[in-house]
Design an enzyme around this catalytic site. Structure first.
Site, PDB file in Angstrom:
ATOM      1  N   SER A  41      17.846   2.692   1.280  1.00  0.00           N
ATOM      2  CA  SER A  41      17.665   4.128   1.077  1.00  0.00           C
ATOM      3  C   SER A  41      19.029   4.764   0.867  1.00  0.00           C
ATOM      4  CB  SER A  41      16.991   4.746   2.297  1.00  0.00           C
ATOM      5  OG  SER A  41      17.099   6.151   2.285  1.00  0.00           O
ATOM      6  N   SER A  42      19.066   5.843   0.103  1.00  0.00           N
ATOM      7  CA  SER A  42      20.333   6.527  -0.129  1.00  0.00           C
ATOM      8  C   SER A  42      20.885   7.175   1.134  1.00  0.00           C
ATOM      9  CB  SER A  42      20.181   7.588  -1.225  1.00  0.00           C
ATOM     10  OG  SER A  42      19.182   8.531  -0.871  1.00  0.00           O
ATOM     11  N   CYS A  43      20.058   7.293   2.181  1.00  0.00           N
ATOM     12  CA  CYS A  43      20.550   7.905   3.424  1.00  0.00           C
ATOM     13  C   CYS A  43      21.479   6.973   4.199  1.00  0.00           C
ATOM     14  CB  CYS A  43      19.397   8.362   4.304  1.00  0.00           C
ATOM     15  SG  CYS A  43      18.494   7.017   5.083  1.00  0.00           S
ATOM     16  N   TYR A  51      16.980   5.819  11.147  1.00  0.00           N
ATOM     17  CA  TYR A  51      16.441   5.149   9.960  1.00  0.00           C
ATOM     18  C   TYR A  51      17.563   4.532   9.135  1.00  0.00           C
ATOM     19  CZ  TYR A  51      14.034   4.648   5.444  1.00  0.00           C
ATOM     20  OH  TYR A  51      13.516   4.159   4.269  1.00  0.00           O
ATOM     21  N   ASP A 103      18.803  21.992   6.745  1.00  0.00           N
ATOM     22  CA  ASP A 103      19.003  21.633   5.339  1.00  0.00           C
ATOM     23  C   ASP A 103      19.167  20.132   5.140  1.00  0.00           C
ATOM     24  OD1 ASP A 103      18.812  23.966   3.879  1.00  0.00           O
ATOM     25  OD2 ASP A 103      20.920  24.511   4.147  1.00  0.00           O
ATOM     26  N   LYS A 149      18.311   0.560   8.061  1.00  0.00           N
ATOM     27  CA  LYS A 149      18.454   0.104   6.679  1.00  0.00           C
ATOM     28  C   LYS A 149      19.811  -0.570   6.438  1.00  0.00           C
ATOM     29  CE  LYS A 149      14.492   1.001   4.829  1.00  0.00           C
ATOM     30  NZ  LYS A 149      13.674  -0.113   4.302  1.00  0.00           N
ATOM     31  N   ARG A 161       0.810  -1.221   0.000  1.00  0.00           N
ATOM     32  CA  ARG A 161       0.000   0.000   0.000  1.00  0.00           C
ATOM     33  C   ARG A 161       0.843   1.270   0.000  1.00  0.00           C
ATOM     34  NH1 ARG A 161      -5.187  -0.848   4.075  1.00  0.00           N
ATOM     35  NH2 ARG A 161      -6.540  -1.905   2.558  1.00  0.00           N
ATOM     36  N   VAL A 189       6.166   2.851  -2.940  1.00  0.00           N
ATOM     37  CA  VAL A 189       7.037   1.939  -3.694  1.00  0.00           C
ATOM     38  C   VAL A 189       6.344   0.598  -3.920  1.00  0.00           C
ATOM     39  CG1 VAL A 189       9.246   0.719  -3.721  1.00  0.00           C
ATOM     40  CG2 VAL A 189       9.126   3.046  -2.834  1.00  0.00           C
ATOM     41  N   GLY A 190       5.748   0.052  -2.861  1.00  0.00           N
ATOM     42  CA  GLY A 190       5.088  -1.247  -2.988  1.00  0.00           C
ATOM     43  C   GLY A 190       3.951  -1.230  -3.995  1.00  0.00           C
TER      44      GLY A 190
END
Length: 311
Positions: A109-111, A138, A271, A142, A14, A17-18
Site C-alpha cells: 500500500s502507498s501508506c 496497517y 485530513d 505491509k 473476493r 483487488v483480488g
C-alpha cells in the site's frame, strides 16, 4: 511468458483487488485459477495455510488478501489491522517457501511511505521518516510483508515481488460509511443525498489533501504485466502519476452521481497525510501505463454501486 495453464492462487479473491485480478487473468486466458473463501481457508491459521499450499503447490501466488479500511477504521481498529495483516503475510509467504512456490506478487500500500516524504514518492523513500499515525499499524504490517519478500529472496532465492498501489476504486469496492475509503464513501453519500433531496454533501476534513486514484482493473493489469515479464524481485509503485484535492474529487463524484447540491467540509474530522502521489517511473520504464481516466472510472464505480443497491 508464464504458461496459461499454470496453477495461480489468488489470495483474497473476493476483495476488490483480488476479484479484479481474477477477472483480468480469466480474460487473458489463464484457466487454472485457485481460490478459497475465508470459510474454506482462514489465512490467519498457520497450520491450515501450510497444509493448503503443501497440497495445492500453485506456480504463482497473488497475495491480495488483507484487512483494509479508511481513516476511521484504521485509527479505530488498530490492533486488528496490525495483527490480521501480519498473520496473513507471515503464514502465506513462509508456507509458500516451504511448499516450493518460487513466485509471489505481494500487494502492499502507498501508506508504507513516510507521512512527509518528497513528492512524487519514489520506492527508495521507504523507511526514511515517520509514518502517518492514523494508519501506522496497517503500514507497519505491509512494510513487514515487503521485507519478508526481500529477505526470502536474498536467503532462499525465491522471486517474491512487491507492488505498492495508490488509492484504488472500482467494482466490488466497500461502500460502508464506517470503514470505507474516501471515493466509495463519497459515491454513497452523494447518491443518498440525491435520493433524499439534501442541499449538501458533508466531506470529512478540509478538502485540501491531495490524493491519487487508480481504477482497480488497471491495477490488476499492472500485476499481471509484472508476472508475465517474469520480474523476480523489487518494489514497484502502481498509480497514475497524477493527483487531485479531496475537494475536487468530491465535485467530480457529485457531478457523475447527478447530485445538484453543494459540498461542505467537516474540519473537525482528520485530513490524514497532506499529499500522497506516487512516482511510477519504474513501471513506465517497463512499458506499463494506466488506461482508465478518473471520470470514466468513477462512472463505472457508480454503476457498480447502483447494481448492488438494486440487487
Amino acid at each position: 511468458m508464464i504458461d496459461k495453464k499454470t496453477k495461480i492462487y489468488i489470495a483474497g479473491h473476493r476483495g476488490m483487488v483480488g476479484s479484479a485480478i481474477c477477472r483480468q487473468l480469466s480474460s487473458a486466458g489463464y484457466s487454472n485459477l485457485l481460490t478459497r473463501t475465508h470459510a474454506e481457508l482462514d489465512l490467519t491459521d498457520q497450520s491450515a495455510v501450510n497444509e493448503f499450499l503443501k497440497t495445492e503447490k500453485p506456480g504463482y501466488i497473488f497475495l491480495s488478501a488483507a484487512k483494509v479500511g479508511g481513516i476511521h477504521a484504521n485509527n479505530t481498529y488498530r490492533a486488528e489491522f496490525i495483527y490480521q495483516n501480519l498473520m496473513i503475510e507471515l503464514n502465506l509467504i513462509h508456507a509458500a517457501w516451504q511448499a516450493g512456490v518460487k513466485r509471489i506478487l505481494f500487494l502492499g500500500s502507498s501508506c508504507i511511505y513516510p507521512r512527509d516524504c518528497p513528492q512524487p514518492i519514489k520506492e527508495e523513500y521507504l523507511l526514511t521518516g515517520p509514518l502517518e499515525q492514523t494508519n501506522e499499524p496497517y503500514a507497519i504490517a505491509k512494510i513487514a510483508g515487503i521485507k519478508m519478500c526481500e529477505s526470502y529472496n536474498r536467503q532462499y532465492g525465491t522471486q517474491y515481488v512487491s507492488v505498492m498501489p495508490t488509492n484504488l476504486f472500482g467494482p466490488d469496492d466497500n461502500y460502508d460509511l464506517e470503514n470505507s475509503h474516501v471515493l466509495p464513501a463519497l459515491i454513497r453519500k452523494a447518491h443518498e443525498a440525491k435520493i433524499r433531496g439534501d442541499k449538501e454533501v458533508v466531506v470529512w476534513g478540509s478538502g485540501k489533501p491531495m490524493r491519487e486514484f487508480l481504477y482497480v482493473d488497471d491495477m490488476a493489469n499492472a500485476c499481471i504485466f509484472l508476472m508475465e515479464l517474469d520480474i523476480s524481485d523489487g518494489i514497484y509503485n502502481i498509480g497514475t502519476g497524477e493527483d487531485i484535492t479531496i475537494g475536487e474529487l468530491a465535485q467530480s463524484v457529485i457531478d457523475v452521481v447527478g447530485f445538484n447540491g453543494d459540498v461542505a467540509f467537516d474540519t473537525d474530522k482528520p485530513d490524514g497525510t497532506p499529499r500522497k502521489l506516487l512516482n511510477i517511473d519504474r513501471m513506465r520504464a517497463l512499458g506499463w501505463k494506466p488506461q482508465t481516466s478518473l471520470r470514466n472510472g468513477i462512472a463505472m464505480a457508480y454503476a457498480d454501486f447502483l447494481s448492488k443497491e438494486v440487487g
